[in-house]
Write a protein that holds these residues in place. Sequence first.
Motif, mmCIF file in Angstrom:
data_model
loop_
_atom_site.group_PDB
_atom_site.id
_atom_site.type_symbol
_atom_site.label_atom_id
_atom_site.label_comp_id
_atom_site.label_asym_id
_atom_site.label_seq_id
_atom_site.Cartn_x
_atom_site.Cartn_y
_atom_site.Cartn_z
ATOM 1 N N VAL A 216 0.833 -1.208 0.000
ATOM 2 C CA VAL A 216 0.000 0.000 0.000
ATOM 3 C C VAL A 216 0.865 1.254 0.000
ATOM 4 O O VAL A 216 0.592 2.221 -0.724
ATOM 5 C CB VAL A 216 -0.954 -0.003 1.206
ATOM 6 N N LEU A 217 1.915 1.256 0.810
ATOM 7 C CA LEU A 217 2.774 2.438 0.880
ATOM 8 C C LEU A 217 3.463 2.702 -0.448
ATOM 9 O O LEU A 217 3.630 3.859 -0.852
ATOM 10 C CB LEU A 217 3.818 2.267 1.993
ATOM 11 N N ILE A 218 3.853 1.637 -1.148
ATOM 12 C CA ILE A 218 4.579 1.799 -2.408
ATOM 13 C C ILE A 218 3.649 2.130 -3.566
ATOM 14 O O ILE A 218 3.957 2.979 -4.405
ATOM 15 C CB ILE A 218 5.382 0.522 -2.723
ATOM 16 N N THR A 219 2.492 1.472 -3.618
ATOM 17 C CA THR A 219 1.599 1.629 -4.776
ATOM 18 C C THR A 219 0.360 2.469 -4.498
ATOM 19 O O THR A 219 -0.307 2.919 -5.427
ATOM 20 C CB THR A 219 1.132 0.252 -5.280
ATOM 21 N N GLY A 220 0.009 2.639 -3.215
ATOM 22 C CA GLY A 220 -1.188 3.393 -2.869
ATOM 23 C C GLY A 220 -2.419 2.541 -2.716
ATOM 24 O O GLY A 220 -3.489 3.034 -2.340
ATOM 25 N N THR A 221 -2.295 1.236 -2.995
ATOM 26 C CA THR A 221 -3.471 0.372 -2.891
ATOM 27 C C THR A 221 -3.023 -1.078 -2.723
ATOM 28 O O THR A 221 -1.833 -1.396 -2.785
ATOM 29 C CB THR A 221 -4.372 0.505 -4.128
ATOM 30 N N ALA A 222 -3.995 -1.981 -2.518
ATOM 31 C CA ALA A 222 -3.744 -3.416 -2.439
ATOM 32 C C ALA A 222 -5.083 -4.136 -2.553
ATOM 33 O O ALA A 222 -6.151 -3.540 -2.340
ATOM 34 C CB ALA A 222 -3.051 -3.793 -1.132
ATOM 35 N N ASN A 223 -5.039 -5.412 -2.874
ATOM 36 C CA ASN A 223 -6.250 -6.204 -3.019
ATOM 37 C C ASN A 223 -6.704 -6.701 -1.649
ATOM 38 O O ASN A 223 -6.601 -7.891 -1.318
ATOM 39 C CB ASN A 223 -6.007 -7.374 -3.975
ATOM 40 N N ILE A 224 -7.216 -5.768 -0.836
ATOM 41 C CA ILE A 224 -7.709 -6.085 0.502
ATOM 42 C C ILE A 224 -9.051 -5.394 0.703
ATOM 43 O O ILE A 224 -9.480 -4.593 -0.137
ATOM 44 C CB ILE A 224 -6.713 -5.637 1.602
ATOM 45 N N ALA A 225 -9.711 -5.705 1.793
ATOM 46 C CA ALA A 225 -11.020 -5.105 2.071
ATOM 47 C C ALA A 225 -10.912 -3.580 2.111
ATOM 48 O O ALA A 225 -9.947 -3.041 2.672
ATOM 49 C CB ALA A 225 -11.559 -5.624 3.398
ATOM 50 N N PRO A 226 -11.882 -2.862 1.533
ATOM 51 C CA PRO A 226 -11.837 -1.394 1.512
ATOM 52 C C PRO A 226 -11.667 -0.777 2.894
ATOM 53 O O PRO A 226 -10.948 0.220 3.044
ATOM 54 C CB PRO A 226 -13.185 -1.021 0.887
ATOM 55 N N ALA A 227 -12.321 -1.357 3.904
ATOM 56 C CA ALA A 227 -12.202 -0.802 5.254
ATOM 57 C C ALA A 227 -10.766 -0.925 5.768
ATOM 58 O O ALA A 227 -10.258 -0.012 6.440
ATOM 59 C CB ALA A 227 -13.168 -1.504 6.197
#
Length: 307
Positions: A216-227
């Motif tokens: 998340v820190l590197i890309t700004g996102t990840a395939n995890i729950a939105p919350a």
Amino acid sequence: MKTINNTKIIGIDHGYGNMKTANCCFPTGVCAYDAEPLFTADMLVCNDKYYLIGEGHKEFAPDKIKDEDYYILTLAAIAKELKTENLTEAHIVIAAGLPLTWTSGQKADFKAYLMKNAEVKFVYRKIGYHLYIDDVRIYPQGYAAIASFASTLKGVNLIADIGNGTMNTLYMIHGKPQQGKMFTEKFGTYQCTLAVREAFMQKTQRELSDVIIDEVLITGTANIAPADLKIIKSVAAEYVRDIFRRLREHGYDENTMTLYITGGGGCLVRNFYRFNADRVKFVEDICAAAKGYEYLAEAQIKAEARI
């Protein structure tokens, strides 16, 4: 890697998160064994001890010479660089760095640590290496990453090197570093990781893998729950706001200065902060510091030869 009179200049950025050379980057982790371990793909053997390179996580320590870890990681870094030219034996000048305000106080000890063996033999990835450590040159972190174009900078510029363990800031005026305007703080990106981990546990009563946090820190996102993603992004945004608060405390003015960000923290600023692209520049190359050390060492050695 640069060459002067058959001597190889190898720049090494001894980061708290990653070791970097001009051509390589690998995790700053090492585990030692008295007997050969089961998995040996990234194993270094030296003085009858076995080391798995990239294993574990190296804890932050302001003094890098307190154990053998960074010495072993240095050997691995040199081997990786030599392999790019299919070399197994060479005379070496190590070009390395230390945090800005620590350089003067730790320079002599770090140099002695890195060249404690003038000649060293070891095996890395089942290939034998024979090194002659002729010299070690130590330079300030942060500045090294922009050294190759520092003379082109106009006006007032602030260099912020945001690594895994520390944040180094240096003022440049018309391309010249300002000795009295440099700062080192223990406020690297790992502090953000720890804050995310703690906040996530408090809000969800669940543990979160550092692998997901890093993504998340590197890309700004990840395939995890939105919350879950929202929690990570909220903490990261606060960390970046704190970076700029600290920069302003050191005199940063975003309207009159250009900010150059180098190191792993650049991706956090890019992903979690609204910035003026005309005033905030990123040194994208993760190996920029290592290349800068080589650049500075080569220039220094050539200048000494002309005297």
